[in-house]
Design an enzyme around this catalytic site. Sequence first.
Site, short mmCIF file in Angstrom:
data_model
loop_
_atom_site.label_atom_id
_atom_site.label_comp_id
_atom_site.label_asym_id
_atom_site.label_seq_id
_atom_site.Cartn_x
_atom_site.Cartn_y
_atom_site.Cartn_z
N HIS A 28 -86.70 24.36 -10.09
CA HIS A 28 -85.85 23.89 -11.19
C HIS A 28 -84.40 24.22 -10.89
CE1 HIS A 28 -84.65 27.73 -13.19
NE2 HIS A 28 -85.73 28.18 -12.59
N CYS A 29 -83.49 23.43 -11.51
CA CYS A 29 -82.06 23.74 -11.47
C CYS A 29 -81.64 24.03 -12.91
CB CYS A 29 -81.27 22.60 -10.85
SG CYS A 29 -81.38 21.04 -11.74
N ALA A 30 -80.38 23.81 -13.24
CA ALA A 30 -79.89 24.18 -14.57
C ALA A 30 -80.49 23.34 -15.68
CB ALA A 30 -78.36 24.07 -14.61
N THR A 31 -80.85 22.08 -15.38
CA THR A 31 -81.31 21.18 -16.44
C THR A 31 -82.60 20.44 -16.10
OG1 THR A 31 -79.97 19.37 -15.55
CG2 THR A 31 -78.96 20.76 -17.23
N ARG A 32 -83.06 20.49 -14.84
CA ARG A 32 -84.15 19.62 -14.43
C ARG A 32 -85.28 20.37 -13.71
NH1 ARG A 32 -80.34 16.12 -10.88
NH2 ARG A 32 -78.87 17.73 -11.46
#
Length: 479
Positions: A28-32
């Site tokens: 995952h990243c910050a939003t996805r």
Amino acid sequence: MMSENKYERIGKELIQIIGEDNIESYVHCATRLRFSVKDRKKIDDEAIEKIDEVKGVFYNAGQYQVILGTGTVNKVYSALRGGRPDEEEEQESSSSNKEKGIRRAVRTLADIFIPIIPIIAATGLFLGLKGVLTSDAFLGLIGKSIEDIPEYLLTLISVLTDTAFAFLPALICWSAFRKFGGMPVIGFVLGLMLVSPSLPNAYAVADINSGVEPIIAFGFIPIVGYQGSVLTALVVGFFGAKLERKLRAVMPNALDLIFTPFFVLLSMMITGLLILGPLLHFLEAGLVAVVIQLIDIPLGIGGLLIGFIYPLAVMTGMHHLFIMIETTMLANTGFNPLITLCAMYGFANAGTCLGITVKAKKSTVKVTGASATATQLLGVSEPALFGVVMRYSTKPLYVMIACSAVGGAILSLLNVQANSYGLAVVLSPLMYIYDWSQLLAYLVVSVIIFVAAFVITYLFAVPKEVMVEDEEVKVRNVG
């Protein structure tokens, strides 16, 4: 308990629709949530988008990406992993299988800097509040001056505003060790060594009036602290983590606890202060100088170029590269004009998305567009960009990019610059409260770009596909 069950359910639904056998790995990243999948065609996008909290999906660089938003993505990811923390091996396998070269490098930078963003953003707010509360205009309103503020209060304020940047290399080394599989606490201590009070302060050395000189080793190597040096901390963290992993592979278990950290800290301290630091300092200074020269191109042309490039960078995932440059500029100058010029993308994207949403006759577009516009105004751009603006036609995309570029040009002409990063769209004005003229200029330009993108899209760029009513709506109207 209810919230945990909710995120577990979301995770199970995602796995079920994507297909457990179809998933190679996920991070995952910050939003996805980013799933590396074997066969993208087996995934039902509409079914995914109907899952609670899902704000959109798209496929890029071999990854099926599900947009969940800040905070939510961490909880769903944790639920998928049964509450276990991230594992470096899984992260590397996900990116290395599908991403190569510059894409992989940019993703790596994003993984290192994203955990630091909240601290820099909070520090920016503290700096803004400090600028307001200690300004002559504000103090004059209450019949005070800066001399009337107690020294202890000024000291406490400085603790809030100066600490993050004073120890920025420690934060970066910590995050780099975490990313590359080392022990984060070793990285943190190594970063602290780069800014040790025993070394001449980098800012003081740079000030010709301070009288502080670097220590010269071997007659020609300058030794200074690396306050604000992002690149040095990044490279030292990378090599330090790799060295630690190699040492642990050969070190006897009885000696590992003490001697692995001993050799890592000793060798990387020497390498960082005597070799990497002096070399990378010039490279970093050159990078900042190039970006500043680009921003300062006369007649707002620099701002126009950056405002044009940034939406394209977001579309390709390259926008994470900007974070390192912004961090370096903040640490060295105290200001971040780059994010100011990039920020108009968010307002232009929101305005374009809203223009399509308001005029569309297709009910699914109205629902999706309303949610995507709100999400974009809160700082998450992918639902609006991939789910509405780019989905049916290129005309809205052209309008959005043009408005972003024009906004960047205007702000460049006005010399507006933030003192932080990490705050987007409706929250971004908080990065300018340190100066009322900066805040006012930014607000006016932001509103103009948002309205312009909305009006131009509404009048000239709404795709024909969204102007056709859904069959269900036609039947209902006939009935």
